[in-house]
Design an enzyme around this catalytic site. Structure first.
Site, PDB file in Angstrom:
ATOM      1  N   GLY A 167       0.737  -1.292   0.296  1.00 25.40           N
ATOM      2  CA  GLY A 167       0.209  -0.239   0.106  1.00 25.40           C
ATOM      3  C   GLY A 167       1.079   1.941  -0.153  1.00 25.40           C
ATOM      4  O   GLY A 167       2.360   1.454   0.149  1.00 25.40           O
ATOM      5  N   GLY A 190       0.806   5.701   0.368  1.00 25.35           N
ATOM      6  CA  GLY A 190       0.018   7.195  -0.103  1.00 25.35           C
ATOM      7  C   GLY A 190       0.645   8.306   0.194  1.00 25.35           C
ATOM      8  O   GLY A 190       2.152   8.067   0.620  1.00 25.35           O
ATOM      9  N   PHE A 214       1.198   9.276   2.971  1.00 33.47           N
ATOM     10  CA  PHE A 214       2.110   9.774   4.699  1.00 33.47           C
ATOM     11  C   PHE A 214       3.167   9.377   4.284  1.00 33.47           C
ATOM     12  O   PHE A 214       4.235   9.003   4.913  1.00 33.47           O
ATOM     13  CB  PHE A 214       1.190   9.557   5.381  1.00 33.47           C
ATOM     14  N   GLY A 215       3.132   7.952   3.374  1.00 29.52           N
ATOM     15  CA  GLY A 215       4.375   6.992   3.358  1.00 29.52           C
ATOM     16  C   GLY A 215       3.800   5.805   2.754  1.00 29.52           C
ATOM     17  O   GLY A 215       3.231   5.788   0.963  1.00 29.52           O
ATOM     18  N   VAL A 236       3.651   1.093   3.194  1.00 31.95           N
ATOM     19  CA  VAL A 236       2.240   0.203   3.920  1.00 31.95           C
ATOM     20  C   VAL A 236       3.213  -1.259   3.228  1.00 31.95           C
ATOM     21  O   VAL A 236       3.347  -1.393   2.153  1.00 31.95           O
ATOM     22  CB  VAL A 236       1.072  -0.163   4.023  1.00 31.95           C
ATOM     23  N   HIS A 263      -3.424  -9.467   9.645  1.00 29.21           N
ATOM     24  CA  HIS A 263      -4.671  -9.919  10.059  1.00 29.21           C
ATOM     25  C   HIS A 263      -5.578 -11.063   9.078  1.00 29.21           C
ATOM     26  O   HIS A 263      -5.598 -10.810   8.066  1.00 29.21           O
ATOM     27  CB  HIS A 263      -6.008  -8.721  10.524  1.00 29.21           C
ATOM     28  N   MET A 266      -7.434  -9.638   2.939  1.00 33.36           N
ATOM     29  CA  MET A 266      -8.367  -9.429   2.657  1.00 33.36           C
ATOM     30  C   MET A 266      -9.520  -7.881   3.602  1.00 33.36           C
ATOM     31  O   MET A 266     -10.032  -8.231   4.175  1.00 33.36           O
ATOM     32  CB  MET A 266      -9.445 -10.453   2.020  1.00 33.36           C
ATOM     33  N   ASP A 267      -9.693  -7.430   2.775  1.00 36.00           N
ATOM     34  CA  ASP A 267     -10.851  -5.887   3.134  1.00 36.00           C
ATOM     35  C   ASP A 267     -11.726  -6.464   2.737  1.00 36.00           C
ATOM     36  O   ASP A 267     -12.718  -6.876   1.872  1.00 36.00           O
ATOM     37  CB  ASP A 267      -9.925  -4.293   2.468  1.00 36.00           C
ATOM     38  N   ASP A 277     -12.574   8.202   8.610  1.00 36.99           N
ATOM     39  CA  ASP A 277     -12.652   7.594   7.115  1.00 36.99           C
ATOM     40  C   ASP A 277     -13.330   6.290   7.186  1.00 36.99           C
ATOM     41  O   ASP A 277     -12.196   5.030   6.958  1.00 36.99           O
ATOM     42  CB  ASP A 277     -10.943   7.537   7.152  1.00 36.99           C
TER      43      ASP A 277
END
Length: 398
Positions: free
Chosen positions: A69, A71, A73-74, A76, A147, A151-152, A191
């Site tokens: 990931g 964005g 800010f940085g 993942v 986790h 998958m989100d 969010d």
């Protein structure tokens, strides 16, 4: 970004020593190299090399594997512990990108982003657990549990096209309980959406990404930080808001999308004017809950306690009736990364998958305007893009 102060004026802010005791965290402050000039430091700060993100004590304890990931800010990364080979998720936050009003100063003068400060102080079965954090001169390094296989709900909904109501109620109740816990501690997530909820193969949900989180204050908020599809009508109109009532609406949208596989509204005008539409198969209890959570009248809108007492969220659910792999069309035998440990053989990696092994290939769904900043024509509300987006890597990111 115009938001209210992160901490009430009378709130006691814990010192760094207290923070480390509260959840057994160790705050390791970076040691600056006195031999480097300010010019050299500035040059390094402007770089985006992985080595800059990982330097310091983090590198003594973890090894990054793959970026998952990125964005504003940085970014993942999937990583693993050098001592136990356990897979974790590390969020690298560039200090220079943290908004001025998104910091908290502890009693001993240590400055932390809201996200770290909040994650240290909370613990809930349906909220992602931060295992530890480190920092170097230019980055904070947040180590979080991995986790399931990551998958989100967005991906889950994309594959299921909506779920049966009992299963939807089981997942939804977990989200409501997580947000109710945050509100009871004076915290707003800011969010809430399907992409910020992750599932494991037992349908155990956890809320993630606290990059926009802040504390409730006596003063109302004037700007919205999130995704417009999940924004309530009064906030779209530019009205100041407290926060909890907006998050009730956002959860209502999430539940609707989870059950029906589509957004309840297709744009801002529909959010402002249209009534909810339901399929003929939708139960009366579900319609009652969603109409309450997404009531356009803030005064009449359900609270989270109202939602938690609803018949729909408290229905009997037999999870044994649902197989995660069949519902998602997953090849169970190929889920190598369901295991929690990194597989090593004298150093080299034997096998590690970092994407979901579907039986059927499909193109990722379009996300419309989810990750862009824009203004409503009258300039009343500014929408802030999410700081970090899981499962969607920027083309410009390293």
């Amino acid at each position: 970004m115009a938001i209210a102060s992160s901490v009430n004026s009378g709130k006691s802010v814990m010192g760094a020593s207290e923070l480390s005791k509260s959840r057994n965290f160790s705050i390791i402050q970076p040691e600056r190299d006195a031999s480097k000039s300010e010019c050299q430091l500035e040059s390094k700060e402007n770089s985006i090399y992985k080595e800059d993100m990982c330097t310091g004590d983090y590198l003594k304890n973890y090894q990054v594997v793959k970026q998952i990931g990125s964005g504003g800010f940085g970014c993942v990364y999937l990583a693993y512990g050098l001592m136990d080979s356990k897979l974790v998720v590390t969020k690298f936050i560039k200090k220079s990108k943290v908004y001025n009003d998104s910091w908290i100063s502890t009693d001993d003068g240590h400055r932390l982003p809201n996200e770290i400060y909040i994650l240290i102080r909370i613990q809930h079965e349906h909220i992602v657990n931060m295992i530890d954090f480190y920092e170097n001169d230019f980055y904070f390094q947040l180590v979080m549990e991995k986790h399931g296989f990551g998958m989100d709900l967005f991906e889950f909904i994309e594959k299921t096209n909506g779920v049966p109501e009992p299963l939807g109620a089981n997942i939804s109740k977990q989200l409501v309980e997580a947000v109710d816990y945050l509100h009871s501690h004076g915290i707003l997530h800011r969010d809430i959406k399907d992409e910020n909820v992750v599932l494991d193969d037992r349908f155990h949900a956890k809320l993630i990404d606290f990059g926009s989180a802040t504390y409730l204050t006596d003063k109302p908020f004037k700007a919205f930080c999130g995704t417009f599809e999940y924004c309530s009508p009064e906030v779209l109109r530019g009205n100041p808001y407290r926060g909890p009532e907006l998050e009730v609406w956002a959860i209502g949208v999430t539940i609707y999308v989870l059950v029906f596989g589509r957004n309840p509204f297709s744009g801002i005008e529909e959010i402002l004017k249209n009534s909810l539409e339901f399929s003929d198969s939708a139960s009366a209890d579900l319609q009652y809950l969603l109409n309450g959570m997404m009531n356009r009248s803030v005064e009449d809108r359900f609270s989270l306690q109202d939602a938690l007492q609803s018949k729909w969220l408290n229905q009997t659910v037999f999870l044994d009736n649902y197989d995660f792999y069949d519902i998602c069309d997953l090849e169970r035998s190929c889920v190598e990364f369901q295991n929690s440990r990194y597989i090593l053989d004298e150093g080299p990696v034997i096998s590690l998958a970092t994407s979901t092994p579907y039986r059927k290939a499909s193109d990722p769904a379009k996300k419309s305007l989810d990750h862009y900043s824009f203004d409503i024509p009258d300039g009343s509300v500014h929408f802030q893009a999410s700081e970090l987006v899981f499962n969607e890597i920027s083309n410009n990111a390293d």
